[in-house]
Design a protein around this motif. Sequence first.
Motif, PDB file in Angstrom:
ATOM      1  N   ASN A  62     -10.530  21.694 -33.542  1.00  0.00           N
ATOM      2  CA  ASN A  62      -9.631  20.756 -32.870  1.00  0.00           C
ATOM      3  C   ASN A  62      -8.708  20.063 -33.868  1.00  0.00           C
ATOM      4  OD1 ASN A  62     -12.410  20.775 -31.400  1.00  0.00           O
ATOM      5  ND2 ASN A  62     -10.915  20.210 -29.847  1.00  0.00           N
ATOM      6  N   GLY A  63      -7.464  19.995 -33.512  1.00  0.00           N
ATOM      7  CA  GLY A  63      -6.511  19.219 -34.296  1.00  0.00           C
ATOM      8  C   GLY A  63      -6.120  19.830 -35.633  1.00  0.00           C
ATOM      9  N   ALA A  64      -6.478  21.098 -35.852  1.00  0.00           N
ATOM     10  CA  ALA A  64      -6.141  21.719 -37.147  1.00  0.00           C
ATOM     11  C   ALA A  64      -4.627  21.934 -37.288  1.00  0.00           C
ATOM     12  CB  ALA A  64      -6.870  23.048 -37.297  1.00  0.00           C
ATOM     13  N   GLY A  65      -3.977  22.022 -36.137  1.00  0.00           N
ATOM     14  CA  GLY A  65      -2.523  22.257 -36.175  1.00  0.00           C
ATOM     15  C   GLY A  65      -2.149  23.599 -35.557  1.00  0.00           C
ATOM     16  N   LYS A  66      -2.999  24.123 -34.660  1.00  0.00           N
ATOM     17  CA  LYS A  66      -2.747  25.446 -34.076  1.00  0.00           C
ATOM     18  C   LYS A  66      -1.454  25.480 -33.268  1.00  0.00           C
ATOM     19  CE  LYS A  66      -6.702  25.417 -31.907  1.00  0.00           C
ATOM     20  NZ  LYS A  66      -7.218  24.142 -32.499  1.00  0.00           N
ATOM     21  N   THR A  67      -1.350  24.558 -32.304  1.00  0.00           N
ATOM     22  CA  THR A  67      -0.183  24.603 -31.412  1.00  0.00           C
ATOM     23  C   THR A  67       1.114  24.374 -32.194  1.00  0.00           C
ATOM     24  OG1 THR A  67      -1.648  23.660 -29.750  1.00  0.00           O
ATOM     25  CG2 THR A  67       0.680  23.743 -29.211  1.00  0.00           C
ATOM     26  N   THR A  68       1.069  23.446 -33.117  1.00  0.00           N
ATOM     27  CA  THR A  68       2.255  23.178 -33.938  1.00  0.00           C
ATOM     28  C   THR A  68       2.623  24.411 -34.760  1.00  0.00           C
ATOM     29  OG1 THR A  68       1.484  20.902 -34.105  1.00  0.00           O
ATOM     30  CG2 THR A  68       3.226  21.557 -35.616  1.00  0.00           C
ATOM     31  N   LYS A  78       6.117  26.679 -34.860  1.00  0.00           N
ATOM     32  CA  LYS A  78       6.854  27.015 -36.089  1.00  0.00           C
ATOM     33  C   LYS A  78       6.977  28.530 -36.258  1.00  0.00           C
ATOM     34  CE  LYS A  78       4.968  23.006 -38.682  1.00  0.00           C
ATOM     35  NZ  LYS A  78       3.988  22.667 -39.728  1.00  0.00           N
ATOM     36  N   ASP A 104      -5.036  27.693 -24.501  1.00  0.00           N
ATOM     37  CA  ASP A 104      -5.850  26.469 -24.567  1.00  0.00           C
ATOM     38  C   ASP A 104      -5.812  25.846 -23.178  1.00  0.00           C
ATOM     39  OD1 ASP A 104      -7.115  24.094 -24.946  1.00  0.00           O
ATOM     40  OD2 ASP A 104      -5.879  23.428 -26.648  1.00  0.00           O
ATOM     41  N   ARG A 108      -7.857  21.564 -23.115  1.00  0.00           N
ATOM     42  CA  ARG A 108      -7.245  20.238 -23.320  1.00  0.00           C
ATOM     43  C   ARG A 108      -6.070  20.073 -22.349  1.00  0.00           C
ATOM     44  NH1 ARG A 108      -3.435  18.063 -27.001  1.00  0.00           N
ATOM     45  NH2 ARG A 108      -3.171  20.069 -28.051  1.00  0.00           N
ATOM     46  N   GLN A 154       2.232  20.867 -24.205  1.00  0.00           N
ATOM     47  CA  GLN A 154       2.623  20.861 -25.616  1.00  0.00           C
ATOM     48  C   GLN A 154       3.208  22.226 -26.012  1.00  0.00           C
ATOM     49  OE1 GLN A 154      -0.619  19.976 -28.312  1.00  0.00           O
ATOM     50  NE2 GLN A 154       0.709  20.024 -30.120  1.00  0.00           N
ATOM     51  N   LYS A 162      -0.840  20.920 -43.143  1.00  0.00           N
ATOM     52  CA  LYS A 162      -0.914  19.522 -43.581  1.00  0.00           C
ATOM     53  C   LYS A 162      -1.103  19.360 -45.086  1.00  0.00           C
ATOM     54  CE  LYS A 162      -3.095  18.526 -39.128  1.00  0.00           C
ATOM     55  NZ  LYS A 162      -4.009  17.720 -38.354  1.00  0.00           N
ATOM     56  N   ASP A 195       1.079  18.615 -46.962  1.00  0.00           N
ATOM     57  CA  ASP A 195       1.954  17.510 -47.359  1.00  0.00           C
ATOM     58  C   ASP A 195       1.236  16.168 -47.373  1.00  0.00           C
ATOM     59  OD1 ASP A 195       1.930  18.268 -44.534  1.00  0.00           O
ATOM     60  OD2 ASP A 195       3.144  16.475 -44.208  1.00  0.00           O
ATOM     61  N   GLY A 199       1.532  25.062 -44.252  1.00  0.00           N
ATOM     62  CA  GLY A 199       2.280  24.065 -43.476  1.00  0.00           C
ATOM     63  C   GLY A 199       2.458  22.810 -44.321  1.00  0.00           C
ATOM     64  N   GLY A 251       4.476  20.017 -43.213  1.00  0.00           N
ATOM     65  CA  GLY A 251       5.155  18.974 -42.441  1.00  0.00           C
ATOM     66  C   GLY A 251       5.114  19.297 -40.966  1.00  0.00           C
ATOM     67  N   GLU A 252       5.559  18.343 -40.149  1.00  0.00           N
ATOM     68  CA  GLU A 252       5.478  18.530 -38.699  1.00  0.00           C
ATOM     69  C   GLU A 252       6.728  19.173 -38.113  1.00  0.00           C
ATOM     70  OE1 GLU A 252       3.146  15.265 -36.568  1.00  0.00           O
ATOM     71  OE2 GLU A 252       3.989  14.213 -38.293  1.00  0.00           O
TER      72      GLU A 252
HETATM   73  N1  LIG Z   1       1.883  16.412 -41.686  1.00  0.00           N
HETATM   74  C1  LIG Z   1       1.628  17.534 -41.009  1.00  0.00           C
HETATM   75  N2  LIG Z   1       1.190  17.440 -39.737  1.00  0.00           N
HETATM   76  C2  LIG Z   1       0.926  18.580 -39.059  1.00  0.00           C
HETATM   77  C3  LIG Z   1       1.091  19.848 -39.640  1.00  0.00           C
HETATM   78  N3  LIG Z   1       0.742  20.785 -38.702  1.00  0.00           N
HETATM   79  C4  LIG Z   1       0.375  20.115 -37.602  1.00  0.00           C
HETATM   80  N4  LIG Z   1       0.453  18.783 -37.788  1.00  0.00           N
HETATM   81  C5  LIG Z   1       0.118  17.702 -36.865  1.00  0.00           C
HETATM   82  O1  LIG Z   1      -1.267  17.759 -36.568  1.00  0.00           O
HETATM   83  C6  LIG Z   1      -1.494  17.253 -35.263  1.00  0.00           C
HETATM   84  C7  LIG Z   1      -2.344  18.236 -34.482  1.00  0.00           C
HETATM   85  O2  LIG Z   1      -1.585  19.393 -34.302  1.00  0.00           O
HETATM   86  P1  LIG Z   1      -1.853  20.378 -33.057  1.00  0.00           P
HETATM   87  O3  LIG Z   1      -0.897  21.490 -33.207  1.00  0.00           O
HETATM   88  O4  LIG Z   1      -1.823  19.651 -31.775  1.00  0.00           O
HETATM   89  O5  LIG Z   1      -3.302  20.838 -33.357  1.00  0.00           O
HETATM   90  P2  LIG Z   1      -4.218  21.803 -32.470  1.00  0.00           P
HETATM   91  O6  LIG Z   1      -5.043  22.565 -33.415  1.00  0.00           O
HETATM   92  O7  LIG Z   1      -3.375  22.584 -31.535  1.00  0.00           O
HETATM   93  O8  LIG Z   1      -5.082  20.748 -31.670  1.00  0.00           O
HETATM   94  P3  LIG Z   1      -6.086  21.056 -30.450  1.00  0.00           P
HETATM   95  O9  LIG Z   1      -5.269  21.642 -29.366  1.00  0.00           O
HETATM   96  O10 LIG Z   1      -6.637  19.721 -30.098  1.00  0.00           O
HETATM   97  O11 LIG Z   1      -7.125  21.958 -30.950  1.00  0.00           O
HETATM   98  C8  LIG Z   1      -0.145  17.040 -34.628  1.00  0.00           C
HETATM   99  O12 LIG Z   1       0.193  15.683 -34.707  1.00  0.00           O
HETATM  100  C9  LIG Z   1       0.789  17.836 -35.523  1.00  0.00           C
HETATM  101  O13 LIG Z   1       2.085  17.309 -35.544  1.00  0.00           O
HETATM  102  C10 LIG Z   1       1.568  19.901 -41.021  1.00  0.00           C
HETATM  103  O14 LIG Z   1       1.733  20.955 -41.634  1.00  0.00           O
HETATM  104  N5  LIG Z   1       1.812  18.712 -41.641  1.00  0.00           N
END
Ligand SMILES: Nc1nc2c(ncn2[C@@H]2O[C@H](COP(=O)(O)OP(=O)(O)OP(=O)(O)O)[C@@H](O)[C@H]2O)c(=O)[nH]1
Length: 457
Positions: A257-263, A267, A285, A288, A294, A402, A404, A427, A429-430
């Motif tokens: 969770n929250g690793a940054g998959k969707t973001t 990209k 997904d 959630r 998203q 992340k 950064d 990665g 940045g966002e």
């Molecule tokens: N600073 C920074 N933030 C990032 C990066 N990649 C993702 N994020 C941030 O990390 C947070 C979680 O990103 P998500 O893409 O929602 O992560 P996820 O893995 O899809 O989350 P779940 O769906 O809950 O499993 C978001 O606020 C993103 O903007 C990065 O490379 N740098």
Amino acid sequence: MMIQVREWLAQILVWMPWLRDEQGVLLGLGAVVLALLSLVAALVLRRRRTVRRRASQPAALERETEPSEPAVSPEPPAPEPKAESAPEAATVAPSEVVAPVAPVEPARPKPAQAPVEQAPEPAPAPPAPPAPTVVEVPVEQPAPRVSWLGRVRAGLSKTRAGLADGLGALFLGGKRLDDALLEELETRLLMADVGLDATRRILDGLTERLGRKEPVTPEAVMAALADDMTALLAPSAQPLDVTTATKPFVILVVGINGAGKTTTIGKLAHRFKSTGHSVMLAAGDTFRAAAVEQLQTWGARNDVPVVAQHTGADSASVIYDAVAAGQARGVDVVIADTAGRLHTQSNLMQELAKIKRVLAKLDPDAPHEVLLVVDGGTGQNALNQAQQFHQAVGVTGVAITKLDGTAKGGMLFAIAEKLGLPIRFIGIGEGIEDLQPFAAGDFVDALLGRNGSDGQD
Ligand SMILES: Nc1nc2c(ncn2[C@@H]2O[C@H](COP(=O)(O)OP(=O)(O)OP(=O)(O)O)[C@@H](O)[C@H]2O)c(=O)[nH]1
């Protein structure tokens, strides 16, 4: 007439009765002659005085005469330059913004052509401003490319601060690579989460290259360090090639969770689109609530279609539909999102295995990439995650996000050293462009602040 003359004479005789006899007439004539002589003498004297004065003051006279001349001729040379420069400006102004400079120089060479009428030419000067800096748009073009490298370097600044800042200074003055210095290096590498084994490998390589008896220079140490670190990472730097015999190339994105998959998916869609590939997203997904929205937002941003169902739907079914639609439409790349899960949640890990099985019905090679997304800020924990996910679903590539925001960017060495898995992307940045294909040499240079890798271009 005669009568009138007679009347005048009579009148005169009334005023001057003494003119009636001869003596009186003579006296009168004498008086007139005397008056005339005196007048003539006075004029002669005045003339002589004037001539004498002129002869004695010639310079003064000259000065007196000069000022009268300029008043007559209104000095044409003065307006000339203006008259000349004006037409020049008129020709330059339409094409170039630089008009203000041009008029000044050419004013000299040709003198007298233009008359004063040209003077009201101040008009050409104003036309210059309108065209101005709009042309400078192309200057913006190279900037993003240059600043991209800068952003990678800046993104790694926290890790670099602990690892390399001031490192060179430790070796100033021709020191030998002794225990104290090796210990300092070891501490820095471990603090950056490079991991024990990777740290040993790097330090062993360093002492082997430089020896411990001869004095070393800071440059030699940094160069040897960079070589060893790059050698360790190089096998993992394998870019993702999305060309396949059968379309689409399917990427299954997994991670906690929250690793940054969707973001990362957003990209990636941007990156593939900008390299000319058609892209489709699958909202796998379904767990959630906000995950589908998203992903749809990223789809809209990139102008790519998103296949989605309601929250709670079967993830494997959504991804299957997307790949089938991608096949029907001849899409190049389908990227499937999945719910975040811990590697310890075996039922959820089974769900990933099911997705793979279902996809194999459409294409025996799908998914072509199981991309594990790990949060770089989790340091050594990322290594455990990678190991567990790899055992459960067979990870084929890693994206580390992340970087950064962490000083633990050294975890890439641990992943490379322990797993030998391809590191596809980093990665930093966002933003939509903050994802970079992993390149070992660039990464190490950015970490060590080499080749101007200080975050500024
Ligand atoms: N600073 C920074 N933030 C990032 C990066 N990649 C993702 N994020 C941030 O990390 C947070 C979680 O990103 P998500 O893409 O929602 O992560 P996820 O893995 O899809 O989350 P779940 O769906 O809950 O499993 C978001 O606020 C993103 O903007 C990065 O490379 N740098």
